[in-house]
Design an enzyme around this catalytic site. Structure first.
Site, PDB file in Angstrom:
ATOM      1  N   TYR A 147     -29.274  22.470  92.116  1.00 60.08           N
ATOM      2  CA  TYR A 147     -28.060  21.750  92.518  1.00 60.08           C
ATOM      3  C   TYR A 147     -27.543  20.882  91.367  1.00 60.08           C
ATOM      4  O   TYR A 147     -26.357  20.920  91.032  1.00 60.08           O
ATOM      5  CB  TYR A 147     -28.328  20.876  93.740  1.00 60.08           C
ATOM      6  CG  TYR A 147     -27.165  19.942  94.047  1.00 60.08           C
ATOM      7  CD1 TYR A 147     -26.009  20.434  94.640  1.00 60.08           C
ATOM      8  CD2 TYR A 147     -27.217  18.589  93.714  1.00 60.08           C
ATOM      9  CE1 TYR A 147     -24.930  19.593  94.896  1.00 60.08           C
ATOM     10  CE2 TYR A 147     -26.147  17.747  93.967  1.00 60.08           C
ATOM     11  CZ  TYR A 147     -25.008  18.250  94.558  1.00 60.08           C
ATOM     12  OH  TYR A 147     -23.943  17.417  94.795  1.00 60.08           O
TER      13      TYR A 147
ATOM     14  N   ILE B 297     -17.491  13.276 100.935  1.00 56.43           N
ATOM     15  CA  ILE B 297     -16.634  12.568  99.984  1.00 56.43           C
ATOM     16  C   ILE B 297     -15.244  13.186  99.942  1.00 56.43           C
ATOM     17  O   ILE B 297     -14.233  12.482  99.847  1.00 56.43           O
ATOM     18  CB  ILE B 297     -17.286  12.581  98.588  1.00 56.43           C
ATOM     19  CG1 ILE B 297     -18.551  11.710  98.594  1.00 56.43           C
ATOM     20  CG2 ILE B 297     -16.312  12.090  97.524  1.00 56.43           C
ATOM     21  CD1 ILE B 297     -19.386  11.825  97.350  1.00 56.43           C
TER      22      ILE B 297
ATOM     23  N   LYS C  89     -23.858  21.175  89.322  1.00 56.93           N
ATOM     24  CA  LYS C  89     -22.888  20.096  89.133  1.00 56.93           C
ATOM     25  C   LYS C  89     -22.685  19.788  87.649  1.00 56.93           C
ATOM     26  O   LYS C  89     -21.572  19.470  87.217  1.00 56.93           O
ATOM     27  CB  LYS C  89     -23.339  18.845  89.882  1.00 56.93           C
ATOM     28  CG  LYS C  89     -23.479  19.021  91.384  1.00 56.93           C
ATOM     29  CD  LYS C  89     -22.182  19.486  92.036  1.00 56.93           C
ATOM     30  CE  LYS C  89     -21.136  18.401  92.093  1.00 56.93           C
ATOM     31  NZ  LYS C  89     -19.927  18.834  92.822  1.00 56.93           N
TER      32      LYS C  89
END
Length: 324
Positions: free
Chosen positions: A194, A37, A198
């Site tokens: 993970y 991204i 975030k």
């Protein structure tokens, strides 16, 4: 590749991801701009006339991404800086290098936006640590960006109205932080760790804006997330990303619900460019938060917990190198 128009959209005009406002003379840093991204954020921002700096741990990958952008965006102003978010003590030198690059090569001493995008995602055990002894995903995705932002603040504050755009994840929506186990020493499950890393980033982005407002700063902080973004739905950008015909066919059914990484970049790009974006907002894809054009979302209920955000901030300060 989006084209850029000659003027910014008015508040009454719909945002067009294919016709971005011009940003000539501005400088944007994208961490992890060499892949995924982050690459598409950098490519799209490059089409506006801005100078885009790719922050990457790998000079070779950064060079490949720079070459790809230049081949697709005529006249693109792209530069690179070595940035290893897993090595907290190295970030001061990286920012010093960026300052020299901006002053000597561009004749500026400010940064108009940073997109905190880079990240590590592990799928399998065992638990890994950075050289500083932090769990790898938390240490890179959250702590690395936490320290980097502090180092960049003089450059950001020198711009007229800079923005810090933190790229979160839809995976964080179902997670909750364990403030007593931020390093996942007691409960390590890669996907959960993970998601929590975030989530920590998103808490940081919102708390940062509250602190900037309290300090009457010209800098604002915005949080974005890409929704569901798959490689199989992402157009090829060789050698950065190559999508085979088989992968395209296998991924086609998923396009009903999710999108490619080029579209996953749209919320962050809008958070950088749209003059109507405000600090403290959360931006994501329009359709169920998973796909579609970027729009502002209500702050997720658990992200609105300012006590958790303050405690995370204090813990992050304690885990950071002295002087941050």
């Amino acid at each position: 590749m989006p084209s850029a128009t000659s003027s910014a959209p008015s508040p009454s005009s719909p945002w067009d991801v294919q016709r971005l406002p011009r940003a000539d003379g501005r400088v944007f840093l994208v961490t992890g701009g060499n892949a995924g991204i982050g690459y598409f954020v950098a490519e799209q921002l490059s089409a506006t006339g801005a100078t885009v700096v790719l922050g990457s741990r790998s000079p070779a990958k950064a060079a490949a991404a720079e070459s790809s952008i230049r081949s697709r965006v005529p006249g693109a102003r792209v530069r690179t800086v070595r940035l290893d978010l897993a090595d907290l003590s190295s970030l001061g030198a990286s920012v010093d290098s960026l300052k020299v690059e901006l002053r000597v090569e561009l004749g500026v001493e400010c940064l108009d936006a940073v997109v905190l995008n880079a990240g590590v995602a592990l799928d399998d055990p065992p638990r890994e640590e950075t050289g500083d002894g932090h769990e790898l995903m938390f240490g890179t995705n959250h702590l690395g960006h936490f320290v980097l932002t502090q180092r960049l603040m003089p450059l950001l504050s020198a711009a007229p109205a800079a923005r810090v755009v933190t790229m979160g994840s839809f995976a964080a929506k179902s997670e909750r932080l364990d403030l007593d186990d931020l390093q996942s020493r007691q409960d390590y499950r890669p996907k959960r760790t993970y998601g929590r890393s975030k989530l920590a980033q998103m808490y940081f982005g919102l708390e940062l804006d509250r602190r900037l407002r309290a300090a009457d700063s010209t800098v604002s902080s915005v949080v974005a997330h890409p929704g569901g973004a798959l490689d199989s739905l992402t157009p090829s950008r060789p050698p950065v990303h190559v999508r085979t015909a088989g992968a395209r066919l296998r991924g086609a059914p998923a396009a009903v619900l999710v999108q490619g990484k080029h579209a996953g970049a749209w919320p962050a790009v809008r958070a950088v460019l749209d003059p109507d974006v405000r600090g403290g907002q959360l931006w994501g894809p329009r359709a169920f938060g998973l796909r579609g054009k970027p729009h502002p979302e209500p702050i997720w209920p658990h992200l609105a917990d300012t006590d958790v955000a303050k405690r995370l901030w204090a813990a992050s300060c304690a885990l950071s190198p002295s002087g941050v």
